[in-house]
Design a protein around this motif. Structure first.
Motif, PDB file in Angstrom:
ATOM      1  N   ALA A  40       0.831  -1.204   0.000  1.00  0.00           N
ATOM      2  CA  ALA A  40       0.000   0.000   0.000  1.00  0.00           C
ATOM      3  C   ALA A  40       0.865   1.253   0.000  1.00  0.00           C
ATOM      4  O   ALA A  40       0.556   2.253  -0.673  1.00  0.00           O
ATOM      5  CB  ALA A  40      -0.929  -0.008   1.211  1.00  0.00           C
ATOM      6  N   TYR A  41       1.970   1.205   0.733  1.00  0.00           N
ATOM      7  CA  TYR A  41       2.890   2.345   0.789  1.00  0.00           C
ATOM      8  C   TYR A  41       3.507   2.624  -0.587  1.00  0.00           C
ATOM      9  O   TYR A  41       3.592   3.772  -1.033  1.00  0.00           O
ATOM     10  CB  TYR A  41       3.981   2.076   1.825  1.00  0.00           C
ATOM     11  CG  TYR A  41       5.081   3.106   1.822  1.00  0.00           C
ATOM     12  CD1 TYR A  41       4.833   4.397   2.268  1.00  0.00           C
ATOM     13  CD2 TYR A  41       6.358   2.803   1.363  1.00  0.00           C
ATOM     14  CE1 TYR A  41       5.829   5.362   2.262  1.00  0.00           C
ATOM     15  CE2 TYR A  41       7.356   3.758   1.358  1.00  0.00           C
ATOM     16  CZ  TYR A  41       7.087   5.033   1.813  1.00  0.00           C
ATOM     17  OH  TYR A  41       8.071   5.988   1.795  1.00  0.00           O
ATOM     18  N   LEU A  42       3.932   1.570  -1.272  1.00  0.00           N
ATOM     19  CA  LEU A  42       4.503   1.739  -2.607  1.00  0.00           C
ATOM     20  C   LEU A  42       3.480   2.302  -3.579  1.00  0.00           C
ATOM     21  O   LEU A  42       3.782   3.182  -4.395  1.00  0.00           O
ATOM     22  CB  LEU A  42       5.040   0.402  -3.122  1.00  0.00           C
ATOM     23  CG  LEU A  42       6.274  -0.170  -2.427  1.00  0.00           C
ATOM     24  CD1 LEU A  42       6.681  -1.483  -3.081  1.00  0.00           C
ATOM     25  CD2 LEU A  42       7.427   0.815  -2.465  1.00  0.00           C
ATOM     26  N   GLN A  43       2.251   1.793  -3.519  1.00  0.00           N
ATOM     27  CA  GLN A  43       1.197   2.265  -4.412  1.00  0.00           C
ATOM     28  C   GLN A  43       0.875   3.729  -4.137  1.00  0.00           C
ATOM     29  O   GLN A  43       0.732   4.540  -5.054  1.00  0.00           O
ATOM     30  CB  GLN A  43      -0.073   1.415  -4.233  1.00  0.00           C
ATOM     31  CG  GLN A  43      -1.191   1.736  -5.224  1.00  0.00           C
ATOM     32  CD  GLN A  43      -0.802   1.396  -6.652  1.00  0.00           C
ATOM     33  OE1 GLN A  43      -0.459   0.272  -6.957  1.00  0.00           O
ATOM     34  NE2 GLN A  43      -0.844   2.384  -7.524  1.00  0.00           N
ATOM     35  N   LYS A  44       0.775   4.073  -2.852  1.00  0.00           N
ATOM     36  CA  LYS A  44       0.490   5.455  -2.480  1.00  0.00           C
ATOM     37  C   LYS A  44       1.598   6.391  -2.955  1.00  0.00           C
ATOM     38  O   LYS A  44       1.348   7.495  -3.452  1.00  0.00           O
ATOM     39  CB  LYS A  44       0.316   5.538  -0.961  1.00  0.00           C
ATOM     40  CG  LYS A  44      -0.064   6.919  -0.427  1.00  0.00           C
ATOM     41  CD  LYS A  44       1.129   7.755  -0.037  1.00  0.00           C
ATOM     42  CE  LYS A  44       1.899   7.141   1.107  1.00  0.00           C
ATOM     43  NZ  LYS A  44       3.067   7.999   1.493  1.00  0.00           N
ATOM     44  N   THR A  45       2.840   5.947  -2.806  1.00  0.00           N
ATOM     45  CA  THR A  45       3.974   6.771  -3.213  1.00  0.00           C
ATOM     46  C   THR A  45       3.996   6.965  -4.724  1.00  0.00           C
ATOM     47  O   THR A  45       4.322   8.050  -5.223  1.00  0.00           O
ATOM     48  CB  THR A  45       5.292   6.135  -2.735  1.00  0.00           C
ATOM     49  OG1 THR A  45       5.235   5.988  -1.313  1.00  0.00           O
ATOM     50  CG2 THR A  45       6.486   6.993  -3.094  1.00  0.00           C
ATOM     51  N   PHE A  46       3.628   5.905  -5.466  1.00  0.00           N
ATOM     52  CA  PHE A  46       3.541   6.070  -6.919  1.00  0.00           C
ATOM     53  C   PHE A  46       2.486   7.114  -7.268  1.00  0.00           C
ATOM     54  O   PHE A  46       2.725   8.015  -8.078  1.00  0.00           O
ATOM     55  CB  PHE A  46       3.195   4.748  -7.602  1.00  0.00           C
ATOM     56  CG  PHE A  46       2.907   4.913  -9.076  1.00  0.00           C
ATOM     57  CD1 PHE A  46       3.936   5.085  -9.985  1.00  0.00           C
ATOM     58  CD2 PHE A  46       1.604   4.940  -9.551  1.00  0.00           C
ATOM     59  CE1 PHE A  46       3.684   5.280 -11.331  1.00  0.00           C
ATOM     60  CE2 PHE A  46       1.333   5.128 -10.899  1.00  0.00           C
ATOM     61  CZ  PHE A  46       2.380   5.299 -11.790  1.00  0.00           C
ATOM     62  N   TYR A  47       1.322   7.013  -6.648  1.00  0.00           N
ATOM     63  CA  TYR A  47       0.243   7.956  -6.946  1.00  0.00           C
ATOM     64  C   TYR A  47       0.641   9.394  -6.614  1.00  0.00           C
ATOM     65  O   TYR A  47       0.399  10.314  -7.398  1.00  0.00           O
ATOM     66  CB  TYR A  47      -1.010   7.593  -6.149  1.00  0.00           C
ATOM     67  CG  TYR A  47      -1.810   6.443  -6.715  1.00  0.00           C
ATOM     68  CD1 TYR A  47      -1.773   6.129  -8.069  1.00  0.00           C
ATOM     69  CD2 TYR A  47      -2.629   5.665  -5.888  1.00  0.00           C
ATOM     70  CE1 TYR A  47      -2.504   5.074  -8.588  1.00  0.00           C
ATOM     71  CE2 TYR A  47      -3.376   4.611  -6.393  1.00  0.00           C
ATOM     72  CZ  TYR A  47      -3.302   4.315  -7.746  1.00  0.00           C
ATOM     73  OH  TYR A  47      -4.041   3.276  -8.248  1.00  0.00           O
ATOM     74  N   LYS A  48       1.266   9.599  -5.442  1.00  0.00           N
ATOM     75  CA  LYS A  48       1.522  10.956  -4.970  1.00  0.00           C
ATOM     76  C   LYS A  48       2.781  11.583  -5.571  1.00  0.00           C
ATOM     77  O   LYS A  48       2.871  12.803  -5.671  1.00  0.00           O
ATOM     78  CB  LYS A  48       1.659  10.958  -3.434  1.00  0.00           C
ATOM     79  CG  LYS A  48       0.359  10.762  -2.694  1.00  0.00           C
ATOM     80  CD  LYS A  48       0.478  11.181  -1.236  1.00  0.00           C
ATOM     81  CE  LYS A  48       0.743  12.659  -1.122  1.00  0.00           C
ATOM     82  NZ  LYS A  48       0.784  13.133   0.278  1.00  0.00           N
ATOM     83  N   THR A  49       3.751  10.770  -5.941  1.00  0.00           N
ATOM     84  CA  THR A  49       5.046  11.313  -6.361  1.00  0.00           C
ATOM     85  C   THR A  49       5.507  10.806  -7.728  1.00  0.00           C
ATOM     86  O   THR A  49       5.782  11.590  -8.639  1.00  0.00           O
ATOM     87  CB  THR A  49       6.127  10.970  -5.312  1.00  0.00           C
ATOM     88  OG1 THR A  49       5.696  11.428  -4.034  1.00  0.00           O
ATOM     89  CG2 THR A  49       7.447  11.609  -5.662  1.00  0.00           C
ATOM     90  N   SER A  50       5.588   9.498  -7.870  1.00  0.00           N
ATOM     91  CA  SER A  50       6.224   8.924  -9.058  1.00  0.00           C
ATOM     92  C   SER A  50       5.400   9.109 -10.323  1.00  0.00           C
ATOM     93  O   SER A  50       5.953   9.255 -11.418  1.00  0.00           O
ATOM     94  CB  SER A  50       6.492   7.430  -8.836  1.00  0.00           C
ATOM     95  OG  SER A  50       7.227   7.229  -7.671  1.00  0.00           O
ATOM     96  N   SER A  51       4.078   9.067 -10.207  1.00  0.00           N
ATOM     97  CA  SER A  51       3.223   9.155 -11.391  1.00  0.00           C
ATOM     98  C   SER A  51       3.475  10.438 -12.170  1.00  0.00           C
ATOM     99  O   SER A  51       3.558  10.423 -13.402  1.00  0.00           O
ATOM    100  CB  SER A  51       1.746   9.067 -10.981  1.00  0.00           C
ATOM    101  OG  SER A  51       0.902   9.263 -12.088  1.00  0.00           O
TER     102      SER A  51
END
Length: 287
Positions: A258-269
């Protein structure tokens, strides 16, 4: 990379190199796991520049990262780009490479944020008057120059097209809008070394200013006249909302996934889709 290394370190602490594990353990204890991503990257980057056998030291311990073993990740000794890459890392300054483009970007963004409502214009421009890192515009412009040079455009370093310039502006507008909204949610009182917008102008004005930046970004996105890029950047705005909701709610899946997915959404995307859009704007091939 930081996430994989940190996961490995936590799962295999006994095998971790002391120069990385000992300070990281203290850092996690004080600031928490989520605040240590940048710290890990900084430690790895500094060590990589000073020490060529970093990969051997980290990966030689046969720690599994994802589906790859240490042997899979080992860099061949006779790889011809080894020395060139380390030499470049020691002397390259990515910000100076696109210095002229950045100067143009700052003035362009302030012009975009002009409004017939003086208060809204003042609030929207407030953060841009502070000295931010402009990381996202820099990587967009560097990618633009790299693609241009690869395709044989004029100049050894390549050129940044007008649409790619606009894309860099859009990336910074979206990022800054997310900061305004984040500061309201986090009840932050400072940003970039000065009072945050919500602290200075109130929560309502901060939210409206963030919405205004997203609206301006959306107008600029439409003017790119590229359907694929419009779709990619629209997903970025959607991802920002999803990521913020994930951050304030309990995860449905395992905490790390969940942390990785959230980080992708908020930053990496934003970074990933901006770079992909950079290539789409000049019809670059899949390579």
């Amino acid at each position: 990379c930081a996430h994989n290394v940190m996961k490995s370190l936590l799962l295999h602490a006994a095998r971790a190199p002391a120069w990385l594990w000992n300070p990281l353990r203290r850092h996690v204890a004080v600031y928490g796991y989520q605040q240590c991503r940048g710290y890990v990257l900084k430690k790895l980057a500094l060590k990589a520049i000073a020490k060529k056998d970093l990969v051997e030291e980290l990966m030689g311990r046969h720690v599994t990262l994802g589906d790859e073993t240490a042997e899979d990740l080992r860099v061949p000794e006779d790889w011809p780009l080894n020395d060139a890459i380390f030499a470049m890392a020691q002397g390259a300054d990515p910000f100076s490479m696109v210095g002229e483009d950045l100067a143009q970007l700052r003035s362009s963004i302030l012009a975009i944020l002009g409004s017939d409502h003086p208060v809204l214009s003042k609030v929207a421009k407030y953060l841009f008057m502070q000295e931010g890192k402009l990381f996202r515009p820099v990587v967009v412009m560097l990618m633009s120059r790299a693609l241009s040079a690869y395709r044989g455009s004029n100049g050894a370093e390549g050129d940044v097209t007008q649409k790619q310039h606009r894309l860099a502006e859009i990336a910074e507008l979206i990022h800054t809008a997310s900061l305004l909204h984040d500061d309201v949610i986090d009840v932050a009182d400072t940003r970039r070394g000065v009072s945050s917008v919500n602290q200075l102008f109130g929560n309502k004005m901060a939210v409206l200013a963030g919405d205004f930046l997203l609206a301006r970004a959306s107008v600029s996105i439409s003017r790119l006249r590229n359907a694929e890029v419009i779709e990619l950047l629209s997903h970025v705005i959607e991802h920002l909302v999803k990521g913020e909701i994930m951050q304030v709610t309990a995860p449905d899946a395992s905490w790390f996934d969940a942390y990785l997915q959230k980080t992708f959404y908020k930053t990496s995307s934003l970074v990933a889709n901006s770079l992909l859009s950079t290539a789409k704007l000049i019809d670059a091939d899949e390579r």
